[in-house]
Scaffold this motif. Structure first.
Motif, short mmCIF file in Angstrom:
data_model
loop_
_atom_site.label_atom_id
_atom_site.label_comp_id
_atom_site.label_asym_id
_atom_site.label_seq_id
_atom_site.Cartn_x
_atom_site.Cartn_y
_atom_site.Cartn_z
N UNK A 74 0.71 -1.11 -0.18
CA UNK A 74 -0.09 -0.07 -0.02
C UNK A 74 0.89 1.27 0.13
N UNK A 75 1.93 1.33 0.82
CA UNK A 75 2.95 2.46 0.83
C UNK A 75 3.44 2.54 -0.46
N UNK A 76 3.65 3.80 -1.22
CA UNK A 76 4.31 3.83 -2.43
C UNK A 76 5.99 3.70 -2.28
N UNK A 77 6.57 4.05 -1.09
CA UNK A 77 8.03 3.61 -1.19
C UNK A 77 8.24 2.51 -0.95
N UNK A 78 7.40 1.63 0.11
CA UNK A 78 7.52 0.17 0.18
C UNK A 78 7.60 -0.60 -1.07
N UNK A 79 6.47 -0.01 -2.07
CA UNK A 79 6.34 -0.89 -3.17
C UNK A 79 7.57 -0.65 -4.14
N UNK A 80 8.13 0.68 -4.11
CA UNK A 80 9.23 0.59 -4.97
C UNK A 80 10.39 -0.08 -4.49
N UNK A 81 10.56 -0.05 -3.05
CA UNK A 81 11.97 -0.72 -2.64
C UNK A 81 11.80 -2.02 -2.64
N UNK A 82 10.51 -2.63 -2.70
CA UNK A 82 10.32 -3.89 -2.77
C UNK A 82 10.79 -4.67 -3.89
N UNK A 106 6.82 9.44 -6.03
CA UNK A 106 7.12 10.79 -6.25
C UNK A 106 6.06 11.69 -5.73
N UNK A 107 4.74 11.19 -6.22
CA UNK A 107 3.54 12.07 -5.69
C UNK A 107 3.43 11.82 -4.02
N UNK A 108 3.92 11.04 -3.38
CA UNK A 108 3.98 10.81 -2.18
C UNK A 108 4.96 11.62 -1.37
N UNK A 109 5.91 12.04 -2.00
CA UNK A 109 6.89 12.83 -1.75
C UNK A 109 8.01 11.80 -0.84
N UNK A 110 8.09 10.71 -1.37
CA UNK A 110 9.06 9.77 -0.84
C UNK A 110 10.26 9.56 -1.84
N UNK A 164 21.16 -0.79 -0.57
CA UNK A 164 20.78 -0.08 0.54
C UNK A 164 21.47 1.35 0.45
N UNK A 165 22.69 1.38 -0.38
CA UNK A 165 23.17 2.71 -0.38
C UNK A 165 22.30 3.51 -1.69
N UNK A 166 22.12 2.88 -2.72
CA UNK A 166 21.42 3.42 -3.52
C UNK A 166 19.96 3.88 -3.20
N UNK A 167 19.29 3.16 -2.58
CA UNK A 167 17.97 3.46 -2.26
C UNK A 167 17.99 4.71 -1.46
N UNK A 168 19.08 4.88 -0.67
CA UNK A 168 19.17 6.23 0.31
C UNK A 168 19.25 7.16 -0.72
N UNK A 169 19.95 7.06 -1.71
CA UNK A 169 20.45 8.20 -2.78
C UNK A 169 18.79 8.62 -3.50
N UNK A 170 17.97 7.47 -3.70
CA UNK A 170 16.83 7.85 -4.25
C UNK A 170 15.91 8.37 -3.45
N UNK A 171 15.85 8.42 -2.28
CA UNK A 171 14.74 8.89 -1.18
C UNK A 171 14.90 10.38 -1.00
#
Length: 243
Positions: free
Chosen positions: A110-118, A193-197, A233-240
């Motif tokens: 349900x959470x946009x960032x969780x969906x992308x990171x998953x 992006x729309x969720x600001x995450x 993990x490093x790249x995800x931090x850079x995307x957020x």
């Protein structure tokens, strides 16, 4: 990461010819089941091709695939009359697998960032990034001015001049599988992006780059898994996005 397209350009023509001759399958699809030994050889060849192309890129010779599959090169060519046909088969399967992984993330998180990171974690763990087809991942520096509309994805049209962008080898809509993948990943990107995450400047091509660069080919499986997880993990931090 090895993504080579030197053997890709004629794959479309080769695949189309085989499809017309065999009723739809680019590898000479049959209407009757394969013999047990023939089916086993086919599975060995496909598994070996994924491994070899994943390690060496699509430029690796068919002899390497045959050697890894422990069959004669003639056995490989009986199922795949040209290397281009085999490359296309592997790339299409990987594109389809990535699309399913993206759809699963969209439907189950349900959470946009969780969906992308998953999606990113699942795809990187599967090693699919090493087998992305050239028309999906072809990165270069492109000038905004003078670039045809069809050479730019909607998510990327606002990128500043000189930044890395996805430059399709051909129009994405010419390849239904690639277009579907780009569309589903685009939905993940748009939601986050729309969720600001997600950083506002992150595009679909950036996400695909993360998948590709987070799947190093190392001789030790445990080291490879650990390196992939750490790098992701490093790249995800850079995307957020940051407040």
């Amino acid at each position: 990461m090895h993504v080579q397209d030197s053997h890709w350009s004629s794959a479309v023509a080769a695949g189309a010819t085989m499809s017309a001759a065999s009723g739809g399958r680019p590898d000479g699809g049959r209407t009757t089941p394969l013999r047990v030994d023939a089916q086993r050889n086919l599975e060995h060849v496909l598994r070996a091709a994924r491994e070899v192309f994943g390690e060496l890129g699509y430029g690796a010779p068919m002899e390497d695939v045959a050697r890894r599959a422990r069959v004669g090169v003639g056995t490989v060519y009986r199922r795949f009359p040209s290397k281009d046909v085999l490359v296309r088969r592997i790339a299409e399967e990987e594109t389809s697998r990535l699309t399913e992984q993206a759809r699963a993330a969209l439907g189950q998180e349900d959470e946009p960032w969780s969906a992308l990171s998953r999606f990113l974690r699942t795809s990187v763990a599967s090693g699919a990034g090493r087998l992305l087809p050239p028309q999906v991942l072809r990165v270069g520096v492109a000038e905004e001015r003078g670039l045809p509309d069809h050479a730019r994805l909607p998510q990327q049209r606002t990128q500043p001049v000189g930044e890395l962008r996805l430059v399709p080898e051909k129009r994405a809509e010419d390849d239904a599988g690639a277009a579907e993948l780009l569309d589903v990943v685009g939905q993940l990107v748009d939601r986050a992006r729309a969720a600001g995450e997600l950083r506002a400047d992150v595009s679909v091509s950036d996400v695909l780059l993360v998948i590709a660069t987070s799947a190093p080919s190392l001789p030790d499986a445990a080291q490879q898994a650990a390196a992939s997880a750490r790098l992701l993990d490093i790249l995800l931090e850079g995307l957020r996005s940051r407040p």
